[in-house]
Each structure stands twice: as structure tokens, then as C-alpha cells.
Scaffold this motif. Structure first.
Motif, PDB file in Angstrom:
ATOM      1  N   ASN A  60       1.127  -0.832   0.072  1.00 16.99           N
ATOM      2  CA  ASN A  60       0.251   0.501   0.066  1.00 16.99           C
ATOM      3  C   ASN A  60       0.896   1.582  -0.201  1.00 16.99           C
ATOM      4  OD1 ASN A  60      -2.357  -1.629  -0.031  1.00 16.99           O
ATOM      5  ND2 ASN A  60      -2.501  -1.748   2.096  1.00 16.99           N
ATOM      6  N   ASP A  61       1.865   1.427   0.100  1.00 16.29           N
ATOM      7  CA  ASP A  61       3.427   2.456   0.071  1.00 16.29           C
ATOM      8  C   ASP A  61       2.682   2.893  -1.119  1.00 16.29           C
ATOM      9  OD1 ASP A  61       5.747   1.660  -1.467  1.00 16.29           O
ATOM     10  OD2 ASP A  61       4.765   0.076  -0.391  1.00 16.29           O
ATOM     11  N   ARG A  62       3.271   4.718  -1.562  1.00 18.18           N
ATOM     12  CA  ARG A  62       3.289   5.302  -2.342  1.00 18.18           C
ATOM     13  C   ARG A  62       3.840   4.345  -3.724  1.00 18.18           C
ATOM     14  NH1 ARG A  62       4.138  11.288  -1.229  1.00 18.18           N
ATOM     15  NH2 ARG A  62       3.832  11.139  -3.562  1.00 18.18           N
ATOM     16  N   SER A  63       4.959   4.213  -3.549  1.00 20.64           N
ATOM     17  CA  SER A  63       6.488   3.541  -4.362  1.00 20.64           C
ATOM     18  C   SER A  63       5.736   2.825  -5.282  1.00 20.64           C
ATOM     19  CB  SER A  63       7.764   2.734  -3.749  1.00 20.64           C
ATOM     20  OG  SER A  63       8.138   4.786  -3.084  1.00 20.64           O
ATOM     21  N   SER A  64       5.348   1.618  -4.245  1.00 19.50           N
ATOM     22  CA  SER A  64       4.607   0.173  -5.096  1.00 19.50           C
ATOM     23  C   SER A  64       3.255  -0.051  -5.464  1.00 19.50           C
ATOM     24  CB  SER A  64       3.987  -0.661  -3.589  1.00 19.50           C
ATOM     25  OG  SER A  64       5.846  -0.967  -3.106  1.00 19.50           O
ATOM     26  N   ALA A  65       2.635   1.164  -5.413  1.00 19.06           N
ATOM     27  CA  ALA A  65       1.383   1.705  -5.859  1.00 19.06           C
ATOM     28  C   ALA A  65       1.732   2.435  -7.019  1.00 19.06           C
ATOM     29  CB  ALA A  65       0.124   2.983  -4.914  1.00 19.06           C
ATOM     30  N   HIS A  66       2.836   2.550  -7.066  1.00 20.67           N
ATOM     31  CA  HIS A  66       3.485   3.746  -8.627  1.00 20.67           C
ATOM     32  C   HIS A  66       3.532   2.477  -9.477  1.00 20.67           C
ATOM     33  CE1 HIS A  66       5.518   7.655 -10.821  1.00 20.67           C
ATOM     34  NE2 HIS A  66       5.347   6.324 -11.673  1.00 20.67           N
ATOM     35  N   VAL A  67       4.235   1.658  -9.155  1.00 18.98           N
ATOM     36  CA  VAL A  67       4.834   0.268  -9.620  1.00 18.98           C
ATOM     37  C   VAL A  67       3.265  -0.816 -10.570  1.00 18.98           C
ATOM     38  CG1 VAL A  67       6.219  -1.771 -10.372  1.00 18.98           C
ATOM     39  CG2 VAL A  67       7.136   0.242  -8.994  1.00 18.98           C
ATOM     40  N   HIS A  68       2.382  -0.648  -9.152  1.00 21.04           N
ATOM     41  CA  HIS A  68       0.987  -1.071  -9.598  1.00 21.04           C
ATOM     42  C   HIS A  68       0.567  -0.428 -10.560  1.00 21.04           C
ATOM     43  CE1 HIS A  68      -1.982  -3.588  -7.450  1.00 21.04           C
ATOM     44  NE2 HIS A  68      -1.936  -3.982  -8.748  1.00 21.04           N
ATOM     45  N   ALA A  69       0.140   0.728 -10.406  1.00 26.40           N
ATOM     46  CA  ALA A  69      -0.009   1.701 -11.867  1.00 26.40           C
ATOM     47  C   ALA A  69       0.539   1.439 -13.161  1.00 26.40           C
ATOM     48  CB  ALA A  69       0.287   3.152 -11.125  1.00 26.40           C
ATOM     49  N   GLU A  78      -0.552  -3.700 -19.049  1.00 29.93           N
ATOM     50  CA  GLU A  78      -1.566  -4.192 -19.256  1.00 29.93           C
ATOM     51  C   GLU A  78      -2.505  -4.489 -19.920  1.00 29.93           C
ATOM     52  OE1 GLU A  78      -4.037  -7.416 -16.157  1.00 29.93           O
ATOM     53  OE2 GLU A  78      -4.127  -5.084 -15.973  1.00 29.93           O
ATOM     54  N   GLY A  79      -3.252  -2.392 -20.154  1.00 28.32           N
ATOM     55  CA  GLY A  79      -3.691  -1.826 -20.610  1.00 28.32           C
ATOM     56  C   GLY A  79      -4.976  -1.987 -19.919  1.00 28.32           C
ATOM     57  N   ASP A  80      -4.932  -2.121 -18.632  1.00 35.50           N
ATOM     58  CA  ASP A  80      -7.011  -2.024 -17.778  1.00 35.50           C
ATOM     59  C   ASP A  80      -6.730  -0.441 -17.752  1.00 35.50           C
ATOM     60  OD1 ASP A  80      -8.324  -1.628 -15.796  1.00 35.50           O
ATOM     61  OD2 ASP A  80      -7.908  -3.794 -14.754  1.00 35.50           O
ATOM     62  N   ASP A 119      -5.981   3.961 -13.708  1.00 33.21           N
ATOM     63  CA  ASP A 119      -5.476   4.964 -12.860  1.00 33.21           C
ATOM     64  C   ASP A 119      -5.748   5.028 -11.834  1.00 33.21           C
ATOM     65  OD1 ASP A 119      -5.033   6.353 -15.014  1.00 33.21           O
ATOM     66  OD2 ASP A 119      -7.658   6.478 -16.083  1.00 33.21           O
ATOM     67  N   TYR A 120      -6.647   3.739 -11.342  1.00 33.69           N
ATOM     68  CA  TYR A 120      -6.755   4.410  -9.543  1.00 33.69           C
ATOM     69  C   TYR A 120      -5.648   4.003  -8.608  1.00 33.69           C
ATOM     70  CZ  TYR A 120      -7.892   1.584  -4.756  1.00 33.69           C
ATOM     71  OH  TYR A 120      -7.506   1.565  -3.941  1.00 33.69           O
TER      72      TYR A 120
END
Length: 95
Positions: free
Chosen positions: A46-55, A61-63, A68-69
Motif C-alpha cells: 500500500n505504499d506510494r512507491s509500490s502503488a506507482h509500480v502497480h499503476a 496490461e491495458g487496464d 488510473d486508480y
């Protein structure tokens, strides 16, 4: 590891270097073409850095809705650059 070039060269190995952060390990696996392993490393964080990679991973993936979430969770905007450029920028950000 100190440079993008070293990171890219490390993709020739079978495993990422142990001292890499989870974000860099995810980007390493993505660089090797293993999107699932990359996603697995950050999808529960849930940290910002991981969220950035997740995004980035969901953008790849095209999702776009899901991407954007996660960009929002990372307090970032979806970039208007290629996926390769974003990958390189993220690697540099976390090195």
C-alpha cells in the motif's frame, strides 16, 4: 547497482539481486517479461512507491481504469510517454 545500464544488464541473470527493493525487483521481473511475478510482488503493498509500480503494470496490461486508480494512490498522473520510457524512469527513480 547504480545505473540504468547496470540494471538492464542484470536482466541477463536468472534472479534479481537480493539487495534490490521490492519495487526494483518488480520492474526487473517486468523487464524479463514476467508481468505476473512483477504484479505479485507489489499487488498487496500500500505504499506510494509500490502503488506507482502497480499503476505502471496495469497500464502495460491495458487496464487503464485500474492503472488510473493506482496512479491516484501513488499521487501521480498517468504519463503521456511510452511504456518503455516509463519503465526506465521508474527504474531510475528507485535506483
Amino acid at each position: 547497482m547504480k545505473s540504468l545500464q547496470e540494471f538492464i544488464k542484470s536482466l541477463q541473470q536468472n534472479q534479481p539481486e537480493k539487495e534490490l527493493s521490492v519495487q526494483l525487483k518488480a520492474l526487473w521481473y517486468d523487464g524479463k517479461g514476467d508481468w505476473d511475478q512483477a504484479h505479485h510482488l507489489v499487488d498487496h503493498l500500500n505504499d506510494r512507491s509500490s502503488a506507482h509500480v502497480h499503476a505502471y503494470l496495469h497500464r502495460k496490461e491495458g487496464d487503464i481504469w485500474n492503472a488510473d486508480y493506482w496512479y491516484n494512490r501513488a499521487q501521480e498522473s498517468r504519463p503521456g510517454i511510452s511504456l518503455n520510457e516509463e519503465w526506465e524512469q521508474l527504474v531510475l527513480k528507485f535506483l
